[in-house]
Write a protein that holds these residues in place. Structure first.
Motif, short mmCIF file in Angstrom:
data_model
loop_
_atom_site.label_atom_id
_atom_site.label_comp_id
_atom_site.label_asym_id
_atom_site.label_seq_id
_atom_site.Cartn_x
_atom_site.Cartn_y
_atom_site.Cartn_z
N ALA A 1 -18.17 -8.72 -0.46
CA ALA A 1 -18.39 -7.54 0.39
C ALA A 1 -18.00 -7.85 1.82
CB ALA A 1 -19.85 -7.11 0.32
N ARG B 1 -13.08 -5.93 -5.14
CA ARG B 1 -13.32 -5.52 -6.53
C ARG B 1 -12.47 -6.35 -7.49
NH1 ARG B 1 -13.57 -0.58 -4.22
NH2 ARG B 1 -15.66 0.29 -4.24
N LEU C 1 -10.79 -3.12 -2.00
CA LEU C 1 -9.98 -3.17 -3.23
C LEU C 1 -9.83 -4.61 -3.71
CD1 LEU C 1 -9.21 -0.26 -2.16
CD2 LEU C 1 -7.05 -0.63 -3.33
N ASP D 1 -11.58 -6.48 2.43
CA ASP D 1 -10.86 -5.35 1.85
C ASP D 1 -11.56 -4.95 0.54
OD1 ASP D 1 -9.17 -3.69 0.51
OD2 ASP D 1 -7.42 -5.00 0.57
N ILE E 1 -19.75 -8.45 -6.64
CA ILE E 1 -19.22 -7.56 -5.61
C ILE E 1 -19.84 -7.89 -4.24
CG2 ILE E 1 -20.90 -5.67 -5.95
CD1 ILE E 1 -17.13 -5.19 -5.39
#
Lengths: 318, 371
Positions: B169, B177, B174, B172, B165
């Motif tokens: 980072a 992820r 979403l 976006d 993650i």
């Protein structure tokens, strides 16, 4: 700026408390002794939220077997069946099978909320919303789903009434079923009817929180629901899903990931919050995790609480 | 023609009853089960327990042998040792992988918890695992073995992510992820699970079971589950079963049809009634098979005809009805394997054994209905 921040569901049990529950299940620890441990642990969970400066405080829901079963305790017309997945989590609840007209034969157990540990005005009770309960159940009795939702709403309202009889600061209705797939108009009407029953019988404010799914699945329908605050899971929602609507009420933004141990940098959350509040037409935006912290290890949940506390402190300095 | 309704277990058994510190109790259990299961030379274990001469490793070897005999003597066709040497299915494999750090207990249901880890660096396999266990079982088994191994998607989905993650980072969240999860699953598939499975096959494993109980957790990620399973198994010369339990199987379709496996093992009985019958009300837990038939699934289905979460002992007639109903829904008895819902870890050996006897007897009854 002072921004209200708080949790939106159960807290994990500590390793020691897990041990006590296992001992109790094996008959090696009495129910009274277990309750004593639950209260001790709840006191600690409450203290951590106080320290973090949360506006509303939960008791941790440490004795709840799952997020819905306590509502069905003391009810005739329901059997608790096999395991079913709790939305998109590695967590399972026991599925209620509705076999007859729901009728209360015993009061909800008051030990499901340790009100005495929290000042009245900051007490927060978390209960499932009736539409979600209906979706998570297997209905073998009611011919119309709206009748089931109405009866479930009566039971949720009664549970809320008993748990909040000594005062409450916020009642939350948790409603993942409104957002895990696109909410059709007739479904929204049924869900709204259930919430209306509760809203007419319970103290305010009421937060309707919708974790595990994008807000776009439920807006704009839910914006008209008779609640005071609407909560969104912002870890799965793009801000543009909300930006074209006027909420007309307060919102709760679930910005911290309650399902992962990665600690979001304070500045990242601040930036997201400011950006979203700019885009949304709301009077007040509360903040916290996207869902309960139950699916995190205890030590990680404690860190998340601290992190939210740091975020609230930084916001207060702005 | 191949045997109809072959019987197969899913994996785990509760720890062998003689694995207790109370020597007397351990010896009694070793004696009783050794005799019942026809374990060769079991008196050596009984004597070793009594005089304290049997070491920890040796006791675990005995546990594997008792596990093998447990299923063999009950009459199952495809067996393993009850995962006698594995503490559980998540924590155990991660001990062979660099890049994970355990963070604490997380609840699965009621009072059931598991020790959850976070990925903190790129996962790297230290050494292929399950190999010593398999070679030992291969030497001692008298029936075909199926080696269970936790699949890459489940290992990823049950873990916290503090590494991938971070890579994404800033963009976006979403999309970050989604990409983080994809990378984590596929790296586990390529770098951890495939080398382990390949090593097992090279050492003679003829049947591999990938356990993917998390497969239907997130419907939007089913294609990723399939991609990872196919990556693990590609080009390997072994029969493959994927086990997925306690979920909404309709969420797996249609992507799951692309999975290149021989068998799909699923749980049904936990959601079924215990009354006899071949009607849809009595057999409500098996409704999902209709979908596999409608989609013309290329694999065989191994529905759980035994519920592993209750002490209720299914009668052979109930097992029979569940199998015949499954065959009816699939329009082909050859597409059905008689199986348990999941591993029997949560049941006492007495209960589990009776359930396995019923499984075998029920399959015989179903077979005779087709003869």
């Amino acid at each position: 700026m002072r921004v209200p921040g708080y949790l939106v569901g159960g807290f994990p049990r500590s390793t020691e408390l897990v041990k006590h529950f296992r001992e109790h299940a094996k008959g090696k620890l009495s129910s009274e002794a277990l309750e004593k441990h639950v209260v001790e642990n709840a006191r600690e969970v409450v203290a951590r939220q106080h320290e973090a400066g949360f506006s509303y405080i939960i008791d941790g829901m440490l004795n709840w077997p799952d997020p819905i079963r306590p509502v069905f305790e003391g009810l005739d017309g329901v059997e608790i069946d096999g395991l079913a997945r709790w939305f998109d989590n590695n967590f399972f609840y026991k599925k209620p099978i509705i076999t007859a007209h729901l009728k209360r034969v015993a009061d909800p157990d008051r030990r499901y909320f340790h009100a005495e540990l929290i000042p009245k005005e900051r007490r927060k009770i978390v209960l499932p919303d009736p539409y979600t309960l209906a979706r998570l159940s297997e209905n073998k009795h009611y011919r119309r789903v709206e009748d089931l939702v109405a009866d479930l709403a009566e039971q949720v309202a009664e549970t809320a009434g008993i748990l909040s009889s000594d005062g409450v600061g916020q009642i939350q209705l948790t409603a993942p079923s409104l957002v895990v797939s696109k909410l059709e108009r007739d479904e929204a009407e049924v869900a709204a009817m259930g919430i209306e029953i509760i809203a007419s019988r319970c103290p305010r404010p009421i937060l309707l929180h919708m974790p595990y799914g994008p807000a776009g699945n439920a807006v704009p329908a839910v914006l008209d629901f008779p609640v005071d605050i609407i909560g969104f899971d912002m870890t799965v929602t793009k801000s543009r899903e909300l930006s074209e609507y006027t909420a007309g009420k307060r919102v709760y933004l679930g910005l911290l990931d309650g399902r992962n141990s990665y600690m979001e940098p304070v500045e990242d959350i601040l930036d997201s919050y400011v950006e979203m509040v700019d885009e949304l037409d709301v009077s007040e935006a509360h903040i916290g995790p996207n869902c309960d912290l139950e699916l995190l290890p205890y030590s990680v949940a404690v860190e998340k609480v601290k992190r939210l506390g740091e975020i609230l402190k930084r916001m207060a300095e702005l | 023609m191949k045997k109809l309704f072959p019987t197969m277990e899913v994996g785990s058994l509760r720890k062998a009853p003689f694995l207790t510190r109370d020597r007397e109790r351990a010896a009694v259990a070793a004696e009783r089960w050794g005799s019942l299961l026809n374990v060769a030379d079991y008196q050596k274990l009984v004597n070793g327990i009594m005089d304290g001469s049997v070491g920890e490793r040796e006791v675990l070897d005995w546990a594997s042998i008792y596990g093998l005999r447990f299923f063999e003597s009950a009459g199952l066709d495809i067996i393993y040792d009850g995962e006698a040497k594995r503490p559980e299915m998540y924590e155990h494999p991660l001990k062979y992988v660099d890049g994970f750090s355990f963070r604490g207990l997380v609840r699965v249901w009621d009072n059931e918890y598991y020790l959850k880890a976070a990925v903190v660096a790129r996962p790297r396999l230290r050494e292929p695992y399950h190999i010593d266990e398999f070679l030992f079982n291969k030497r001692h088994a008298t029936r075909p073995l199926k080696v269970p191994i936790t699949g890459p998607y489940t290992l990823a989905d049950w873990s916290l992510d503090e590494y991938y993650i971070k890579i994404y980072a800033g963009g976006d969240p979403l999309e970050a992820r989604r990409r983080a999860k994809h990378d984590m699953v596929m790296e586990l598939a390529k770098e951890v699970i495939r080398p382990t499975v390949k090593n097992l096959v090279e050492h003679g494993a003829e049947h591999i079971q990938l356990d993917e109980p998390a497969a239907a957790t997130k419907p939007s990620e089913v294609a990723l589950v399939v991609e990872a399973v196919n990556e693990v198994l590609k080009g390997l010369n072994a029969e493959a079963t994927v086990h997925i339990c306690y979920t909404d199987y309709s969420a797996l379709l249609p992507d799951i049809l692309e999975m290149k496996v021989s068998n799909l093992s699923i749980s049904c009985s936990n959601a079924d009634t215990t009354q006899l019958g071949l009607d849809s009300d009595s057999r409500r837990g098996f409704k999902v098979l209709e979908l596999f038939h409608e989609y013309d699934a290329g694999f065989r289905v191994a529905p759980g005809v035994v519920d592993v979460h209750t002490d209720f002992i299914e009668s052979p007639e109930l097992v029979r009805d569940r199998l015949i109903y499954s065959a009816k829904l699939m329009s082909d008895p050859a597409k059905i394997i008689a199986c348990n819902d999941c591993g029997l870890r949560t049941r006492a050996w007495d209960v589990a054994y009776k359930k396995q006897l019923s499984l075998v007897r029920g399959a015989e009854l179903a077979r005779s209905a087709y003869s």
